[in-house]
Write a protein that holds these residues in place. Structure first.
Motif, short mmCIF file in Angstrom:
data_model
loop_
_atom_site.label_atom_id
_atom_site.label_comp_id
_atom_site.label_asym_id
_atom_site.label_seq_id
_atom_site.Cartn_x
_atom_site.Cartn_y
_atom_site.Cartn_z
N VAL A 1 25.32 104.36 -1.70
CA VAL A 1 24.01 103.72 -1.49
C VAL A 1 23.99 102.99 -0.14
O VAL A 1 23.02 103.08 0.62
N LEU A 2 25.07 102.27 0.19
CA LEU A 2 25.11 101.55 1.46
C LEU A 2 25.13 102.51 2.65
O LEU A 2 24.49 102.24 3.69
N SER A 3 25.84 103.62 2.51
CA SER A 3 25.88 104.59 3.61
C SER A 3 24.50 105.20 3.85
O SER A 3 24.11 105.43 5.00
N MET A 4 23.76 105.47 2.76
CA MET A 4 22.40 105.98 2.92
C MET A 4 21.50 104.95 3.60
O MET A 4 20.61 105.31 4.38
N MET A 5 21.75 103.68 3.33
CA MET A 5 20.97 102.63 3.97
C MET A 5 21.27 102.55 5.47
O MET A 5 20.39 102.20 6.28
N LEU A 6 22.51 102.90 5.85
CA LEU A 6 22.92 102.80 7.26
C LEU A 6 22.60 104.06 8.07
O LEU A 6 22.71 104.03 9.30
#
Length: 358
Positions: free
Chosen positions: A37-42
């Protein structure tokens, strides 16, 4: 008969097998899902850096560094505020002892338990907790290890992003690639958009809380606002937890009047958040159905704790988008979504037609 049995087996697997796998695989799956989820946000930040002719490796490093800076900034703010509390600790301790004495007198009057008996029962409860200090240290160590693991996952997922996309496309015929790419783009937008929206909402809440607390003359207004706003990341129960901690700190540092101000300010800010911030800032990034939202938060909270409750909504949003683009699961996507049923839309249209004809 065989077809009916196979359907029953599928539903048993969905309702029992998947939750059991998520629970027993918590140690591995929870950090991985948070990293995803964090990688998709970045990804938008990484794409922007690449568009500025920055090499991919440096773009990944810059995106990850920005994430680390955010956590460091948040931790630094809390540390500064905690240092301010330590200066006033003797006064807070005196106020806490006075409140404790008042509580003991109240319990003695209502329950007939003398202060010594209350203290003995409290010690008994603490002794039953066993090695609480060791467990707490283990929890802190485990949290730090998981945080490092999540950052490693983020870096690896960003660096191998094209490989994962190609792997997914290879599992579909070429004539479906446009549809699959569209689904992947919507999944990325769903997870990243939700967290960006929640971050904006958290900042707005912190400003509202802090302004209200300072106007009301509450001590440590900024720290209380930060605590209450950070917990708003946990849907539904987060506001209650953050508000409870803020009210408790206000009680031991300022007294009942400060608690009353905290409650009034938080109630007003929550009304603004529910009717303005959430609809217009967070929006419908995950097109969440209220029933599915609550059940997913509760379910993932039971399975994975606080981390599960925080990422429950983006995960269910990703699942809903996936179901929307798969041929045999559109009914499940509709069940999880927020669009109105066809029958309800038809009924409204019929009422409009009747009024216009009349």
């Amino acid at each position: 008969m065989k077809q009916e049995l196979s359907k029953i087996a599928i539903w048993v697997f969905i309702l029992i097998g998947i939750p059991a796998g998520l629970y027993f695989g918590k140690t591995f799956l929870a950090p991985l899902c948070i990293g995803v989820v964090l990688s998709m946000m970045l990804i938008p930040i990484m794409d922007w850096l690449i568009s500025k002719k920055i090499p991919k490796g440096w773009a990944i490093a810059g995106s990850t560094l920005l994430l680390l800076m955010f956590f460091a900034f948040l931790g630094g703010l809390i540390t500064i505020q905690v240092k301010m509390i330590t200066k006033d600790w003797p006064q807070i301790e005196k106020q806490s002892l006075q409140l404790l004495e008042d509580a003991q007198k109240f319990i003695e009057d209502k329950a007939g338990l003398a202060p010594d008996e209350q203290l003995a029962q409290a010690k008994n409860m603490l002794s039953k907790m066993g090695s609480g200090g060791t467990a707490a240290l283990g929890t802190i160590g485990g949290t730090l290890a998981n945080f490092i693991l999540i950052i490693v996952y983020v870096v690896l997922l960003l660096s191998q992003r094209d490989r994962f996309k190609e792997f997914i496309l290879l599992n579909f015929p070429k004539h479906d690639h446009i549809r699959v790419r569209k689904a992947l783009k919507e999944i990325r937008k769903t997870s990243g958009g939700y967290f960006y929206g929640m971050l904006k909402a958290m900042i707005i809440l912190a400003i509202l809380y802090g302004t209200g607390f300072m106007i009301g003359g509450v001590k440590y207004a900024f720290l209380l606002a930060l605590i209450a706003a950070v917990f708003s990341f946990i849907p539904y129960v987060g506001n209650a937890i953050g508000g409870g901690l803020a009210a408790l700190l206000a009680l031991v540092s300022g007294g009942p009047s400060s608690v009353l101000i905290v409650i009034i300010v938080m109630t007003a800010a929550q009304m603004i958040d529910n009717y303005i911030t959430q609809p217009y800032v967070v929006g419908k990034e995950v097109d969440r159905n209220p029933f599915m939202t609550i059940t997913s938060v509760v379910g993932f909270g039971v399975l994975w704790g606080v981390a599960g409750a925080i990422i429950a909504i983006p995960i269910t949003g990703i699942i809903r988008v996936t179901f929307q683009y798969l041929p045999g699961t559109k009914s499940l996507a509709f069940l999880m979504g927020n669009e109105k049923p066809v029958m309800e839309v038809k009924a409204v249209q019929e009422q409009v037609d009747e009024r216009s004809s009349a």
